[in-house]
Design a protein around this motif. Structure first.
Motif, PDB file in Angstrom:
ATOM      1  N   PHE A   1     -25.327 -17.387 -66.433  1.00 18.58           N
ATOM      2  CA  PHE A   1     -24.024 -17.149 -65.598  1.00 18.58           C
ATOM      3  C   PHE A   1     -24.214 -18.292 -64.233  1.00 18.58           C
ATOM      4  O   PHE A   1     -23.277 -18.776 -64.010  1.00 18.58           O
ATOM      5  CB  PHE A   1     -24.031 -15.887 -64.925  1.00 18.58           C
ATOM      6  N   MET A   2     -25.488 -18.435 -63.758  1.00 17.10           N
ATOM      7  CA  MET A   2     -25.322 -19.452 -62.587  1.00 17.10           C
ATOM      8  C   MET A   2     -25.140 -20.600 -62.902  1.00 17.10           C
ATOM      9  O   MET A   2     -24.322 -21.667 -62.361  1.00 17.10           O
ATOM     10  CB  MET A   2     -26.788 -19.416 -62.022  1.00 17.10           C
ATOM     11  N   LEU A   3     -25.544 -21.384 -64.159  1.00 17.12           N
ATOM     12  CA  LEU A   3     -25.453 -22.495 -64.754  1.00 17.12           C
ATOM     13  C   LEU A   3     -23.773 -22.786 -64.936  1.00 17.12           C
ATOM     14  O   LEU A   3     -23.216 -23.789 -64.971  1.00 17.12           O
ATOM     15  CB  LEU A   3     -26.229 -22.819 -66.155  1.00 17.12           C
ATOM     16  N   PHE A   4     -23.307 -21.467 -65.535  1.00 17.62           N
ATOM     17  CA  PHE A   4     -21.875 -21.561 -65.939  1.00 17.62           C
ATOM     18  C   PHE A   4     -21.066 -21.826 -64.454  1.00 17.62           C
ATOM     19  O   PHE A   4     -19.867 -22.797 -64.533  1.00 17.62           O
ATOM     20  CB  PHE A   4     -21.545 -20.315 -66.490  1.00 17.62           C
ATOM     21  N   SER A   5     -21.461 -20.952 -63.392  1.00 17.57           N
ATOM     22  CA  SER A   5     -20.750 -21.191 -62.235  1.00 17.57           C
ATOM     23  C   SER A   5     -20.973 -22.556 -61.739  1.00 17.57           C
ATOM     24  O   SER A   5     -19.905 -23.289 -61.071  1.00 17.57           O
ATOM     25  CB  SER A   5     -21.291 -20.137 -61.453  1.00 17.57           C
ATOM     26  N   ALA A   6     -22.015 -23.200 -61.859  1.00 18.28           N
ATOM     27  CA  ALA A   6     -22.311 -24.540 -61.484  1.00 18.28           C
ATOM     28  C   ALA A   6     -21.448 -25.697 -62.164  1.00 18.28           C
ATOM     29  O   ALA A   6     -21.127 -26.447 -61.634  1.00 18.28           O
ATOM     30  CB  ALA A   6     -23.860 -24.849 -61.617  1.00 18.28           C
ATOM     31  N   SER A   7     -21.379 -25.294 -63.454  1.00 21.47           N
ATOM     32  CA  SER A   7     -20.196 -26.314 -64.072  1.00 21.47           C
ATOM     33  C   SER A   7     -18.912 -26.272 -63.390  1.00 21.47           C
ATOM     34  O   SER A   7     -18.310 -27.231 -63.177  1.00 21.47           O
ATOM     35  CB  SER A   7     -20.196 -25.840 -65.473  1.00 21.47           C
ATOM     36  N   LEU A   8     -18.511 -25.097 -63.073  1.00 20.09           N
ATOM     37  CA  LEU A   8     -17.276 -24.924 -62.618  1.00 20.09           C
ATOM     38  C   LEU A   8     -17.262 -25.545 -61.002  1.00 20.09           C
ATOM     39  O   LEU A   8     -16.002 -25.942 -60.597  1.00 20.09           O
ATOM     40  CB  LEU A   8     -16.725 -23.444 -62.225  1.00 20.09           C
ATOM     41  N   LEU A   9     -18.173 -25.646 -60.371  1.00 19.10           N
ATOM     42  CA  LEU A   9     -18.211 -26.523 -59.145  1.00 19.10           C
ATOM     43  C   LEU A   9     -18.730 -27.997 -59.297  1.00 19.10           C
ATOM     44  O   LEU A   9     -18.581 -28.789 -58.621  1.00 19.10           O
ATOM     45  CB  LEU A   9     -19.269 -25.957 -58.364  1.00 19.10           C
TER      46      LEU A   9
ATOM     47  N   VAL B   1     -32.903 -14.378 -53.993  1.00 18.68           N
ATOM     48  CA  VAL B   1     -32.105 -13.298 -53.762  1.00 18.68           C
ATOM     49  C   VAL B   1     -33.043 -12.166 -54.761  1.00 18.68           C
ATOM     50  O   VAL B   1     -32.718 -11.045 -55.062  1.00 18.68           O
ATOM     51  CB  VAL B   1     -30.685 -12.926 -54.742  1.00 18.68           C
ATOM     52  N   GLY B   2     -34.134 -12.840 -55.062  1.00 14.74           N
ATOM     53  CA  GLY B   2     -35.041 -11.882 -55.711  1.00 14.74           C
ATOM     54  C   GLY B   2     -35.059 -11.545 -57.004  1.00 14.74           C
ATOM     55  O   GLY B   2     -35.236 -10.374 -57.768  1.00 14.74           O
ATOM     56  N   LEU B   3     -34.223 -12.504 -57.698  1.00 18.29           N
ATOM     57  CA  LEU B   3     -33.716 -12.085 -59.387  1.00 18.29           C
ATOM     58  C   LEU B   3     -34.620 -13.340 -60.128  1.00 18.29           C
ATOM     59  O   LEU B   3     -34.006 -13.288 -61.157  1.00 18.29           O
ATOM     60  CB  LEU B   3     -32.286 -12.375 -59.572  1.00 18.29           C
ATOM     61  N   SER B   4     -35.553 -13.815 -59.685  1.00 16.44           N
ATOM     62  CA  SER B   4     -36.291 -14.910 -60.630  1.00 16.44           C
ATOM     63  C   SER B   4     -36.885 -14.453 -61.750  1.00 16.44           C
ATOM     64  O   SER B   4     -36.891 -14.834 -62.675  1.00 16.44           O
ATOM     65  CB  SER B   4     -37.081 -15.715 -59.799  1.00 16.44           C
TER      66      SER B   4
ATOM     67  N   GLN C   1     -24.905  -7.292 -57.309  1.00 13.20           N
ATOM     68  CA  GLN C   1     -24.677  -7.627 -55.697  1.00 13.20           C
ATOM     69  C   GLN C   1     -25.455  -9.029 -55.326  1.00 13.20           C
ATOM     70  O   GLN C   1     -24.915  -9.759 -54.826  1.00 13.20           O
ATOM     71  CB  GLN C   1     -24.863  -6.646 -54.691  1.00 13.20           C
ATOM     72  N   ARG C   2     -26.594  -9.016 -55.616  1.00 11.68           N
ATOM     73  CA  ARG C   2     -27.635 -10.191 -55.357  1.00 11.68           C
ATOM     74  C   ARG C   2     -27.324 -11.494 -56.365  1.00 11.68           C
ATOM     75  O   ARG C   2     -27.211 -12.603 -55.743  1.00 11.68           O
ATOM     76  CB  ARG C   2     -29.324  -9.666 -55.931  1.00 11.68           C
ATOM     77  N   LEU C   3     -26.660 -11.134 -57.464  1.00 10.70           N
ATOM     78  CA  LEU C   3     -26.528 -12.050 -58.279  1.00 10.70           C
ATOM     79  C   LEU C   3     -25.096 -12.500 -57.790  1.00 10.70           C
ATOM     80  O   LEU C   3     -24.728 -14.097 -57.535  1.00 10.70           O
ATOM     81  CB  LEU C   3     -25.961 -11.736 -59.761  1.00 10.70           C
ATOM     82  N   GLY C   4     -24.007 -11.770 -57.420  1.00 13.00           N
ATOM     83  CA  GLY C   4     -22.911 -12.203 -56.774  1.00 13.00           C
ATOM     84  C   GLY C   4     -23.097 -13.069 -55.532  1.00 13.00           C
ATOM     85  O   GLY C   4     -22.454 -14.097 -55.141  1.00 13.00           O
ATOM     86  N   PHE C   5     -24.188 -12.864 -54.896  1.00 12.28           N
ATOM     87  CA  PHE C   5     -24.578 -13.471 -53.458  1.00 12.28           C
ATOM     88  C   PHE C   5     -25.024 -14.845 -53.731  1.00 12.28           C
ATOM     89  O   PHE C   5     -24.510 -16.057 -53.106  1.00 12.28           O
ATOM     90  CB  PHE C   5     -25.509 -12.725 -52.766  1.00 12.28           C
ATOM     91  N   ALA C   6     -25.680 -14.919 -54.692  1.00  8.55           N
ATOM     92  CA  ALA C   6     -26.370 -16.183 -55.378  1.00  8.55           C
ATOM     93  C   ALA C   6     -25.439 -17.084 -55.941  1.00  8.55           C
ATOM     94  O   ALA C   6     -25.282 -18.319 -55.255  1.00  8.55           O
ATOM     95  CB  ALA C   6     -27.513 -16.115 -56.432  1.00  8.55           C
TER      96      ALA C   6
END
Lengths: 243, 253
Positions: A99-107, A125-128, A144-149
């Motif tokens: 999901f983070m890499l997907f969001s990075a592609s949009l950016l 955010v403590g999700l590693s 919430q933590r993922l949303g913040f990240a």
């Protein structure tokens, strides 16, 4: 003092068969760069609608919104903005890392930067430990933590957080407050809605109180409270008087 | 372009990890194998039955995927608010729609390829012979599916999934009834005839993609027929995506 966010005469009306309903009325406020701004108000006051208009999810009926002097609805401005919605929900079959890499592609981030930031933000955010876990298995706090990240992925200069502390356990709230303070130290501007007034008092440089769509008070927290009362007492007095 | 690919890839990944897709695909593969049994109980028409049912089965299974996944493409994102994360990034709303279209198109390509492989294997087992027409029919089936994805996507951008599925189904039924509708119009009064004529020009004629009879009776396709069908589909799909984009551009969340 540079202004990060400038809202002028902002109004939002929803029209249906029963007539029009004004949710935000002639809202004018500004937030200096590098400040933590708390946007407060009772349920249905117009906080979320205002944030949605700022980030382009809703359109103002009247008024203007500028971020760093430019209209907020341009792509160049959106690249400088981070946003976390209330009760964020993401693609359930993706892992946190996907999901983070997907969001990075949009950016439009390069692969190297995307991977670096994903690793460091998930760690922050403590999700590693849950990076390879599908999001559908996440608790509300983990979402919430993922949303913040993801809101910080583009290294934004201004971050909008809609009820970031809502539904978090005490430890989660402490973590979030620590992360917001760390962002402030980096010089980022933070604009957030919250019901948890003790946390707002702890974190914010300035606040705005909205009630029934109208801004009833705005300014530096030290000036508003004058050291005499808590924010909760002040909020109840101001909002209660308007009821 | 990078954002379109990211959204398409994400849509593809989400759909292929959905268990519902596997349930539908499993049923489709059973259907392909069942054509052998159904063919064997027909009177010396087994190859014809296998071709007919096999091609129809590939289409129906993929259409079910469109009705279950495609009609949710945008509305599910709105309901779950996952669209907030995407639309607040520096991308155009058209990027989101185009990415969604190509994402489901990729999923259908994979499911069509899997079912076509089983179908071709069944034909080889029955020594039915593989004419180029069979492959042409599979390509036409895929083009029709893309057409239906665009219709489902358009409805999904402004209606709930159930309504979107019903509208897509209605378009499918009307699209395959154009010949009957035209005949009916010829016998009706001027007003009805005019309405039907306007409707047949405006609504998609999905019979253009149906070449199953040509496959079964080995009637060759002409070059202009293929070209015209591809141009027709590409134009219609582009228009539907533009409509979906314009609807989404006006949406507030």
């Amino acid at each position: 003092m540079q202004i990060a966010l400038s809202i002028r005469n902002l109004s939002k009306e929803y029209t249906n068969f029963g007539g029009s309903h004004r949710v935000v009325s002639n809202l004018t406020l500004s937030v200096p760069r590098g400040e933590v701004f708390g946007f407060l108000g009772p349920n249905g006051a117009g906080k979320t609608t205002t944030i949605k208009m700022i980030v382009g999810l809703a359109f103002p009926t009247r008024g203007t919104i500028e971020i760093f002097g430019e209209p907020s609805n341009t792509r160049t401005v959106r690249a400088r903005v981070g946003f976390m919605s209330e009760n964020p929900y993401f693609y359930s079959y993706l892992t946190a890392q996907e999901f983070m890499l997907f969001s990075a592609s949009l950016l439009n981030l390069s692969s190297i930067i995307a991977h670096e930031r994903t690793a460091s933000l998930l760690n922050m955010v403590g999700l590693s430990g849950a990076a390879d876990q599908q999001i559908r298995t996440f608790s509300k706090g983990m979402n919430q933590r993922l949303g913040f990240a993801q809101a910080l992925l583009g290294d934004p200069e201004i971050v909008f957080l809609d009820e970031p502390l809502d539904g978090l356990d005490p430890l989660g709230r402490v973590d979030f407050k620590r992360m917001i303070q760390a962002l402030k130290k980096e010089g980022k501007t933070i604009f957030f809605n919250s019901h948890i007034l003790s946390d707002v008092q702890e974190l914010c440089d300035s606040i705005g109180i909205i009630h029934k769509g109208k801004l009833v008070e705005s300014g530096p927290l030290t000036r508003i409270l004058k050291g005499r009362e808590s924010l909760e007492e002040h909020f109840i007095r101001v909002v209660g008087a308007k009821k | 372009m990078k954002a379109v690919i990211a959204i398409a890839h994400n849509t593809f990944r989400e759909s292929i990890r959905d268990r519902l897709l596997y349930a539908i695909l499993f049923f489709g593969l059973l259907l392909m194998l069942a054509t052998i049994i159904l063919g064997s109980i027909s009177l010396e028409q087994d190859v014809k039955v296998i071709k007919d049912l096999g091609l129809a089965g590939i289409f129906i299974i993929n259409f079910l995927i469109i009705l279950s996944v495609g009609t949710n493409l945008v509305s599910k994102e709105i309901d779950r608010k996952s669209i907030y994360t995407v639309l607040t990034k520096p991308i155009e709303r058209s990027t989101f729609i185009i990415g969604k279209f190509f994402g489901l198109a990729a999923t259908l390509f994979v499911t069509t390829a899997i079912m076509s492989t089983v179908f071709v294997a069944v034909l080889l087992v029955k020594h039915a012979g593989l004419s180029p027409l069979i492959f042409a029919s599979l390509v036409f089936t895929y083009i029709e599916l893309l057409f239906l994805v665009a219709i489902a996507l358009m409805f999904s951008s402004f209606t709930a999934p159930v309504a979107s599925a019903l509208y897509t189904l209605a378009f499918f039924l009307i699209g395959h009834s154009m010949t009957s509708l035209t005949r009916f119009g010829e016998q009706a009064g001027p007003f009805v005839r005019g309405t039907i004529t306007a409707g047949t020009h405006l609504l998609p004629n999905l019979e253009k993609f149906n070449i199953k009879n040509q496959v079964v009776y080995e009637v060759a396709l002409s070059g202009p027929q293929v070209l015209w069908t591809v141009v027709y589909a590409a134009t219609y799909i582009t228009v539907l995506i533009i409509i979906a984009t314009n609807i989404l551009k006006r949406q507030e969340f």
